[in-house]
Design an enzyme around this catalytic site. Structure first.
Site, PDB file in Angstrom:
ATOM      1  N   ARG A 230       0.832  -1.220   0.000  1.00  0.00           N
ATOM      2  CA  ARG A 230       0.000   0.000   0.000  1.00  0.00           C
ATOM      3  C   ARG A 230       0.863   1.265   0.000  1.00  0.00           C
ATOM      4  O   ARG A 230       0.538   2.250   0.654  1.00  0.00           O
ATOM      5  CB  ARG A 230      -0.949   0.027   1.204  1.00  0.00           C
ATOM      6  CG  ARG A 230      -1.909  -1.131   1.275  1.00  0.00           C
ATOM      7  CD  ARG A 230      -2.872  -1.199   0.076  1.00  0.00           C
ATOM      8  NE  ARG A 230      -3.729  -2.366   0.192  1.00  0.00           N
ATOM      9  CZ  ARG A 230      -3.406  -3.575  -0.281  1.00  0.00           C
ATOM     10  NH1 ARG A 230      -2.264  -3.754  -0.912  1.00  0.00           N
ATOM     11  NH2 ARG A 230      -4.213  -4.595  -0.141  1.00  0.00           N
TER      12      ARG A 230
ATOM     13  N   SER B 193     -11.313  -0.176   3.091  1.00  0.00           N
ATOM     14  CA  SER B 193     -10.467  -0.561   4.227  1.00  0.00           C
ATOM     15  C   SER B 193      -9.758   0.672   4.780  1.00  0.00           C
ATOM     16  O   SER B 193      -9.012   1.327   4.065  1.00  0.00           O
ATOM     17  CB  SER B 193      -9.439  -1.604   3.793  1.00  0.00           C
ATOM     18  OG  SER B 193     -10.085  -2.777   3.360  1.00  0.00           O
TER      19      SER B 193
ATOM     20  N   GLU C  26      -5.066   3.946   6.129  1.00  0.00           N
ATOM     21  CA  GLU C  26      -4.845   3.950   4.680  1.00  0.00           C
ATOM     22  C   GLU C  26      -5.171   5.293   4.034  1.00  0.00           C
ATOM     23  O   GLU C  26      -4.417   5.765   3.191  1.00  0.00           O
ATOM     24  CB  GLU C  26      -5.661   2.836   4.009  1.00  0.00           C
ATOM     25  CG  GLU C  26      -5.001   1.479   4.064  1.00  0.00           C
ATOM     26  CD  GLU C  26      -5.504   0.542   2.984  1.00  0.00           C
ATOM     27  OE1 GLU C  26      -5.775   1.016   1.858  1.00  0.00           O
ATOM     28  OE2 GLU C  26      -5.617  -0.663   3.261  1.00  0.00           O
TER      29      GLU C  26
END
Length: 339
Positions: A166, A239, A335
């Site tokens: 990520r 998420s 995130e």
């Protein structure tokens, strides 16, 4: 100037959390020239520039005192095709899931595991988006970015992007590089990734023994639709926390008191833990305070029930982080990008 710059624009339609904040200035870029116009406008008026795509990886906590530029460029092109390997280029403003569906309609595999991920093509490399065992880096063939400091175009290959979980160079240097278009190396012959049990199980339930890439995409879409709320109905950014990677000793220690711990061994000897499992074990699943909450079916997803502010959602996220750190000695990383 062809770029339409507007003042005091609500960003509620442009962030998937549906948070109500305003941009001091707002514009949508439909071409490279309009991107350059936005940069010139900011330089002339000494304004910061915030570039957004689908707004699905943002948590906006205050009005934005900048020019917010939404990438609205469109276009998909086949660059090369040797009968097996096909290189496809897409403009940054293309919406991700329809682009994935387009590749499948052309008989191309490689992106099927990334079906139904919100956002745009340009944002995909920034986060190195991934799902069900596949990440952008696995199908990446290059990208073109604009250097915001010099106005010059630069090509990036796989190594130069510094992809990680990520993460990428562009996430850390968002103030310098503006991604214009991305290239993907796809296949005419299916090379399916079916490592994740839920995907295999869904295909089995559907009676599919020899799945195609399109079959895998449909299975993943059905799984994601069951687990993740539609942002058009319930504000969310997918998420919210990364799955933490921890030393094997810590994972073993947690497993002693929590035998059901969900973890995946990594090549470097560490263990990637399921953040959603940790959050659920801590009792946060379905939690709601005013209009900020944790989704009732998926603990990784924070939701806006309608009137939550970005600050309320951020405070909830920080409470969860503190609780997980105290219970498990695990640090959860958010995130979405905070503004």
């Amino acid at each position: 100037m062809t770029l339409d710059i507007q003042a005091d624009v609500s960003l509620k339609p442009f962030n998937s959390f549906g948070v109500e904040v305003k941009a001091k200035w707002f514009a949508q870029a439909h071409s490279d020239d309009e991107v350059r116009e936005a940069l010139a406008y900011c330089a002339t008026h000494q304004l910061p520039l915030l570039v957004i795509g689908g707004g699905s990886n943002l948590l906006l906590t205050a009005d934005i005192q900048a020019l917010v530029l939404r990438m609205a460029t469109r276009g998909i092109r086949l660059l090369s095709d040797d009968g097996q390997r096909v290189v496809v280029e897409a403009e940054a403003g293309e919406t991700w899931h329809p682009f994935v569906q387009w590749t499948l309609e052309q008989g191309l595999s490689g992106l099927e595991n990334l079906s139904l991920i919100p956002g745009t093509v340009g944002a995909a490399p920034m986060q190195n988006i991934g799902a069900y065992g596949v990440e952008i880096k696995d199908v990446f063939a290059g990208l073109t970015a604009l250097d915001r400091q010099t106005g010059e175009l630069r090509e990036f290959d796989l190594a130069q992007c510094q992809f990680a979980y990520r993460d990428s160079l562009f996430k850390h240097q968002a103030g310098r590089w503006l991604i214009l278009r991305v290239r993907f190396a796809l296949n005419r012959v299916d090379h399916l990734h079916l490592e994740y049990g839920p995907v295999r199980q869904r295909l089995s339930e559907q009676g599919i023994e020899q799945p195609t890439a399109s079959d895998v995409s449909r299975a993943i879409c059905s799984i994601r639709s069951e687990k993740l709320p539609d942002p058009a109905v319930l504000g969310n950014a997918g998420s919210f926390f990364k799955n933490p990677v921890v030393p094997a000793a810590l994972a073993a220690q947690i497993k002693q008191s929590h035998p059901g711990l969900v973890g995946y061994p990594q090549a470097d000897g560490q263990v990637k833990l399921a953040a959603g499992w940790l959050i659920e074990q801590a009792g946060w699943k379905g939690f709601r305070e005013a209009d900020a909450g944790v989704h009732r079916l998926q603990s990784l997803v924070l939701v806006n029930y309608g009137g939550a502010s970005g600050l309320q959602l951020l405070e909830l996220a920080r409470r969860i982080q503190r609780d997980i750190a105290e219970r498990f000695s695990v640090e959860l990383e958010m995130e979405p990008n905070l503004y």
